[in-house]
Design a protein around this motif. Structure first.
Motif, mmCIF file in Angstrom:
data_model
loop_
_atom_site.group_PDB
_atom_site.id
_atom_site.type_symbol
_atom_site.label_atom_id
_atom_site.label_comp_id
_atom_site.label_asym_id
_atom_site.label_seq_id
_atom_site.Cartn_x
_atom_site.Cartn_y
_atom_site.Cartn_z
ATOM 1 N N ALA A 85 -11.961 -2.520 20.887
ATOM 2 C CA ALA A 85 -12.325 -2.036 22.289
ATOM 3 C C ALA A 85 -11.061 -1.799 23.187
ATOM 4 O O ALA A 85 -10.805 -0.878 23.787
ATOM 5 N N ILE A 86 -10.071 -3.009 23.111
ATOM 6 C CA ILE A 86 -8.790 -2.644 23.880
ATOM 7 C C ILE A 86 -7.654 -1.919 23.240
ATOM 8 O O ILE A 86 -6.812 -1.540 23.970
ATOM 9 N N GLY A 87 -7.662 -1.691 21.934
ATOM 10 C CA GLY A 87 -6.654 -1.048 21.327
ATOM 11 C C GLY A 87 -5.614 -1.976 20.476
ATOM 12 O O GLY A 87 -5.403 -3.095 20.791
ATOM 13 N N SER A 88 -5.482 -1.480 19.108
ATOM 14 C CA SER A 88 -4.683 -2.207 18.232
ATOM 15 C C SER A 88 -3.175 -2.433 18.514
ATOM 16 O O SER A 88 -2.577 -3.169 17.971
ATOM 17 N N ASP A 89 -2.946 -1.530 19.628
ATOM 18 C CA ASP A 89 -1.452 -1.604 19.928
ATOM 19 C C ASP A 89 -1.130 -2.800 21.108
ATOM 20 O O ASP A 89 -0.135 -2.904 21.505
ATOM 21 N N VAL A 90 -2.192 -3.473 21.576
ATOM 22 C CA VAL A 90 -1.880 -4.375 22.639
ATOM 23 C C VAL A 90 -1.824 -5.944 21.987
ATOM 24 O O VAL A 90 -2.807 -6.110 21.408
ATOM 25 N N PRO A 91 -0.879 -6.293 22.043
ATOM 26 C CA PRO A 91 -0.381 -7.697 21.571
ATOM 27 C C PRO A 91 -1.525 -8.762 22.302
ATOM 28 O O PRO A 91 -1.798 -8.665 23.522
ATOM 29 N N PHE A 92 -2.113 -9.700 21.544
ATOM 30 C CA PHE A 92 -3.186 -10.655 22.213
ATOM 31 C C PHE A 92 -2.829 -11.880 21.568
ATOM 32 O O PHE A 92 -2.251 -12.277 20.609
ATOM 33 N N VAL A 93 -3.463 -12.785 22.489
ATOM 34 C CA VAL A 93 -3.259 -14.172 22.208
ATOM 35 C C VAL A 93 -4.828 -14.583 22.108
ATOM 36 O O VAL A 93 -5.682 -14.348 22.795
ATOM 37 N N ILE A 94 -5.138 -15.506 21.003
ATOM 38 C CA ILE A 94 -6.325 -16.197 20.612
ATOM 39 C C ILE A 94 -6.337 -17.391 21.689
ATOM 40 O O ILE A 94 -5.288 -18.121 21.598
ATOM 41 N N GLN A 95 -7.201 -17.588 22.479
ATOM 42 C CA GLN A 95 -7.456 -18.962 23.376
ATOM 43 C C GLN A 95 -8.479 -19.789 22.518
ATOM 44 O O GLN A 95 -9.661 -19.589 22.424
ATOM 45 N N ASP A 96 -7.928 -20.920 21.948
ATOM 46 C CA ASP A 96 -9.010 -21.836 20.893
ATOM 47 C C ASP A 96 -9.060 -23.216 21.825
ATOM 48 O O ASP A 96 -8.176 -24.234 21.741
ATOM 49 N N TYR A 97 -10.207 -23.277 22.663
ATOM 50 C CA TYR A 97 -10.486 -24.025 23.519
ATOM 51 C C TYR A 97 -11.788 -24.697 23.408
ATOM 52 O O TYR A 97 -12.666 -24.265 24.063
ATOM 53 N N HIS A 108 -3.326 -22.911 21.461
ATOM 54 C CA HIS A 108 -3.987 -24.063 20.721
ATOM 55 C C HIS A 108 -4.381 -25.202 21.988
ATOM 56 O O HIS A 108 -3.564 -25.863 22.384
ATOM 57 N N GLU A 109 -5.644 -25.410 21.640
ATOM 58 C CA GLU A 109 -6.324 -26.391 22.987
ATOM 59 C C GLU A 109 -7.500 -27.237 22.142
ATOM 60 O O GLU A 109 -8.115 -27.875 22.846
ATOM 61 N N ASP A 110 -7.090 -27.240 20.986
ATOM 62 C CA ASP A 110 -8.301 -28.068 20.012
ATOM 63 C C ASP A 110 -7.952 -29.666 20.259
ATOM 64 O O ASP A 110 -6.647 -29.909 20.405
ATOM 65 N N TRP A 111 -8.962 -30.548 20.409
ATOM 66 C CA TRP A 111 -8.578 -32.084 20.527
ATOM 67 C C TRP A 111 -9.717 -32.647 19.861
ATOM 68 O O TRP A 111 -10.768 -32.701 20.145
ATOM 69 N N PRO A 112 -9.380 -33.500 18.791
ATOM 70 C CA PRO A 112 -7.855 -33.525 18.056
ATOM 71 C C PRO A 112 -7.419 -32.272 17.633
ATOM 72 O O PRO A 112 -8.493 -31.620 16.938
ATOM 73 N N GLY A 113 -6.189 -32.147 17.410
ATOM 74 C CA GLY A 113 -5.864 -30.803 16.916
ATOM 75 C C GLY A 113 -4.486 -30.751 16.478
ATOM 76 O O GLY A 113 -3.963 -29.637 15.924
ATOM 77 N N LEU A 114 -3.815 -32.106 16.158
ATOM 78 C CA LEU A 114 -2.470 -31.868 15.421
ATOM 79 C C LEU A 114 -2.626 -31.544 14.169
ATOM 80 O O LEU A 114 -1.698 -30.969 13.689
ATOM 81 N N GLY A 136 5.930 -24.492 21.680
ATOM 82 C CA GLY A 136 5.928 -24.710 23.226
ATOM 83 C C GLY A 136 4.513 -25.074 23.679
ATOM 84 O O GLY A 136 3.597 -25.454 22.994
ATOM 85 N N ALA A 137 4.650 -24.869 25.168
ATOM 86 C CA ALA A 137 3.551 -24.970 26.012
ATOM 87 C C ALA A 137 3.044 -23.865 26.763
ATOM 88 O O ALA A 137 3.905 -23.093 27.000
ATOM 89 N N ASN A 138 1.601 -23.790 26.824
ATOM 90 C CA ASN A 138 0.958 -22.623 27.759
ATOM 91 C C ASN A 138 -0.101 -23.315 28.181
ATOM 92 O O ASN A 138 -1.228 -23.193 27.987
ATOM 93 N N THR A 139 0.291 -24.007 29.433
ATOM 94 C CA THR A 139 -0.893 -24.947 30.342
ATOM 95 C C THR A 139 -0.225 -24.696 31.785
ATOM 96 O O THR A 139 0.758 -24.320 31.928
ATOM 97 N N GLY A 140 -1.001 -25.625 32.641
ATOM 98 C CA GLY A 140 -0.666 -25.450 33.826
ATOM 99 C C GLY A 140 -0.431 -26.732 34.510
ATOM 100 O O GLY A 140 -0.613 -26.772 35.776
ATOM 101 N N TYR A 141 0.250 -27.517 34.092
ATOM 102 C CA TYR A 141 0.406 -28.929 34.465
ATOM 103 C C TYR A 141 1.355 -28.576 35.786
ATOM 104 O O TYR A 141 2.021 -27.849 35.906
ATOM 105 N N SER A 142 1.048 -29.325 36.856
ATOM 106 C CA SER A 142 1.749 -29.314 38.330
ATOM 107 C C SER A 142 3.200 -29.669 38.211
ATOM 108 O O SER A 142 3.968 -29.375 39.233
ATOM 109 N N PHE A 143 3.856 -30.003 36.977
ATOM 110 C CA PHE A 143 5.224 -30.401 36.906
ATOM 111 C C PHE A 143 5.581 -29.353 35.351
ATOM 112 O O PHE A 143 6.129 -29.977 34.277
#
Length: 313
Positions: free
Chosen positions: A128-140, A168-174, A213-220
């Motif tokens: 639908a969006i096109g195979s030329d668009v880089p995308f991120v899987i959100q696993d939550y 990556h947001e699975d829990w536990p997910g290590l 690294g991190a992809n999250t919204g912590y206030s710090f």
């Protein structure tokens, strides 16, 4: 520049700042993006799960994305485009990529139950969006109720070349991180970037398991940037000490239902945004909760002086 599998560091999930009347606070967006740039972020994500994207009109989503992309300069900006249908996903993707977004993030709908269903959903989404668009899987799975086994993630990565990152947001997910990195070492999966969410609750060990690294919204978010940098520099114990000091606030902010209110309140206290307002429907903080957060900030300030700015006099 388009998003690639080499992305590393910290991509904060930006909240959408509102005025007390519910209108978008564009001045706070500017100040927030400037803060993200100053603290060492390597990218940004907007219109995510805690960016209140479902509460925005289509035109407002574009305005927020445009403003962040303009202010971010050379920093790659990922835009959440998850939607009930592919038509709206495609429309938003086309618009934000035209504005200069580096890629898009797609979360699975909560109706998916089998590996084949998960793969087929992402296959259809990319058609639908096109195979030329880089995308991120959100696993939550804690929020979306969709379990993605490492094998199905490998299948998505290998069969859909435009997949460049896993949030990556699975829990536990290590163990999932370790398995995916082993796939790469075995050459059974091509390399991807793995950035972690869950408010950074497990970031210290996720990095040691191979996360980038991190992809999250912590206030710090500046603390998250410090942790990633310190780990890379070999300052492992110092990184753990800093992380441990923030852990009580991290945990409090991760509470389902009230986490965004806590995050916006602390960001307001830090001067990053002007108001802690959420657009309705919302769950505002009680006076009791504000007192608890202020106490957490005072305790944190014993170890990290940045928390002194946030605490009440």
């Amino acid at each position: 520049m388009p998003l690639t599998h080499e992305a590393k560091g910290v991509f904060p999930i930006a909240p959408t700042p509102f005025l007390d009347n519910g209108e978008i606070d564009y001045q706070s967006i500017d100040r927030m993006v400037a803060f993200y740039l100053e603290c060492g972020s390597t990218g940004l994500t907007v219109l995510g799960q805690l960016g209140e994207a479902p509460k925005l009109e289509f035109s407002e989503s574009l305005d927020v994305a445009r403003r962040v992309i303009e202010r971010a300069g050379q920093l790659p900006v990922v835009v959440g485009v998850s939607a009930p249908g592919f038509a709206s996903m495609r429309a938003l993707t086309q618009e934000v990529m035209g504005l200069g977004a580096a890629g898009v993030m797609i979360a699975p709908p909560n109706t998916l139950r089998t590996d084949d269903q998960v793969f087929n959903y992402y296959h259809q989404a990319i058609e639908a969006i096109g195979s030329d668009v880089p995308f991120v899987i959100q696993d939550y799975p804690l929020t979306f109720s969709v379990q993605m086994a490492p094998a199905v993630i490998r299948r998505i990565v290998n069969e859909l070349p435009s997949c460049v990152m896993l949030k990556h947001e699975d829990w536990p997910g290590l163990e999932k991180i370790s398995t995916l990195r082993q796939y790469e070492r075995d050459a059974t999966m091509r390399p991807i970037s793995i950035l972690c969410g869950n408010n950074g609750l497990f970031l210290d060990y996720e990095l040691e398991r191979g996360a980038d690294g991190a992809n999250t919204g912590y206030s710090f978010p500046d603390m998250l940037c410090d942790i990633v940098r310190m780990k890379a520099d070999g300052q492992v114990e110092a990184a753990h000490d800093l992380f441990d000091a923030h852990l009580p606030l991290l945990r409090y902010e991760q509470q389902p239902g009230v986490g965004l209110a806590v995050r916006k309140y602390v960001m307001m206290r830090r001067g990053i945004i002007s108001y802690a307002a959420q657009r309705r429907p919302a769950s505002p903080m009680s006076g009791r909760a504000q007192g608890e957060v202020d106490n957490l900030l005072r305790r944190l300030a014993r170890h990290d002086p940045r928390a002194r700015v946030a605490a009440h006099p």
